[in-house]
Scaffold this active site. Sequence first.
Site, PDB file in Angstrom:
ATOM      1  N   LYS A 104       0.851  -1.184   0.000  1.00 45.93           N
ATOM      2  CA  LYS A 104       0.000   0.000   0.000  1.00 45.93           C
ATOM      3  C   LYS A 104       0.891   1.240   0.000  1.00 45.93           C
ATOM      4  CE  LYS A 104      -3.064   2.891   2.611  1.00 45.93           C
ATOM      5  NZ  LYS A 104      -3.464   3.299   3.967  1.00 45.93           N
ATOM      6  N   GLY A 165      -7.772   9.362  10.340  1.00 47.18           N
ATOM      7  CA  GLY A 165      -7.960   9.439  11.785  1.00 47.18           C
ATOM      8  C   GLY A 165      -9.039  10.399  12.250  1.00 47.18           C
ATOM      9  N   ALA A 191      -9.414   5.746   4.939  1.00 46.14           N
ATOM     10  CA  ALA A 191      -9.316   6.932   5.800  1.00 46.14           C
ATOM     11  C   ALA A 191     -10.662   7.605   6.017  1.00 46.14           C
ATOM     12  CB  ALA A 191      -8.328   7.960   5.255  1.00 46.14           C
ATOM     13  N   GLY A 192     -10.915   7.936   7.281  1.00 45.30           N
ATOM     14  CA  GLY A 192     -12.070   8.742   7.642  1.00 45.30           C
ATOM     15  C   GLY A 192     -13.257   7.993   8.205  1.00 45.30           C
ATOM     16  N   ASN A 213      -8.399   1.746  10.446  1.00 45.12           N
ATOM     17  CA  ASN A 213      -7.542   1.448  11.584  1.00 45.12           C
ATOM     18  C   ASN A 213      -8.066   2.166  12.827  1.00 45.12           C
ATOM     19  OD1 ASN A 213      -3.928   1.582  12.247  1.00 45.12           O
ATOM     20  ND2 ASN A 213      -5.574   0.812  13.472  1.00 45.12           N
ATOM     21  N   THR A 214      -8.003   3.504  12.807  1.00 43.67           N
ATOM     22  CA  THR A 214      -8.357   4.276  13.995  1.00 43.67           C
ATOM     23  C   THR A 214      -9.782   4.009  14.453  1.00 43.67           C
ATOM     24  OG1 THR A 214      -6.868   6.009  13.195  1.00 43.67           O
ATOM     25  CG2 THR A 214      -8.323   6.583  15.008  1.00 43.67           C
TER      26      THR A 214
END
Length: 268
Positions: A104, A165, A191-192, A213-214
Amino acid sequence: MSETTDTLKIGQREFSSRLLIGTGKYRDFEQTRAAVEESGAQIVTVAIRRTNIGQNPGEPSLLEFLSPQRFTLLPNTAGCYSADDAVRTLRLARELLDGHTLVKLEVLGDPDNLYPNMPETLKAAETLVREGFEVMVYCSDDPIQARRLEEIGCVAVMPLASLIGSGMGILNPWNLQLIVDKARVPVIVDAGVGTASDAAVAMELGCAGVLMNTAVAAARDPVRMARAMRKAVEAGRDAFLAGRMPKKLYAAAPSSPTAGLIGTPPRS
């Protein structure tokens, strides 16, 4: 299409899970393993600059908790701000993982908002594809940039839903739809995502998968959130394949037919 044939195809590889999950920000590797297992994810991302997979001898290695024989590791270039740094990081990952080529790519442009630097991303993508890497690439939600990355030879494009994040969810579904409609490679939201409904919306738009992830690691109960995300991705995919009913403003219709009811006059 049956569930067994509805697989996520990335390059020459196929996966039954459409949820990709990161391995950073957890309390420890034990919690990482528990969340990943509960998510059902088969692809797990690894930030080479932040996570030990053997480059730091004597320290605990992620590979002791997530076996490469069971999971497909996706080395990423988190923390890189130039094409040269990103390429160098993924060359190291290939050495550490015995020739592993699925990676990635992300090249960041600003340390505060972590928005992608697209000129450097394009430059790195060209080099990596030329060197035989299978490149999945984090990018802006710009359909022109996404098309260019596909033309370079990336095996998946990964537009952001909102800032890394942030947990703000999908802020521009129209741009994502434009990318999905034209892409011939998987479009994976990256993301997001903040909660399960964000993941479901991404899948309902026709995205091939969601990476997060977050949203899991920063939840009050990461393992339970991982389970929720797995269900959300599955539900969103089912809804997309089923085909939603059309939206009809001011065209209300009863969910049950009224014709033939007792006391209903026949139509002439």
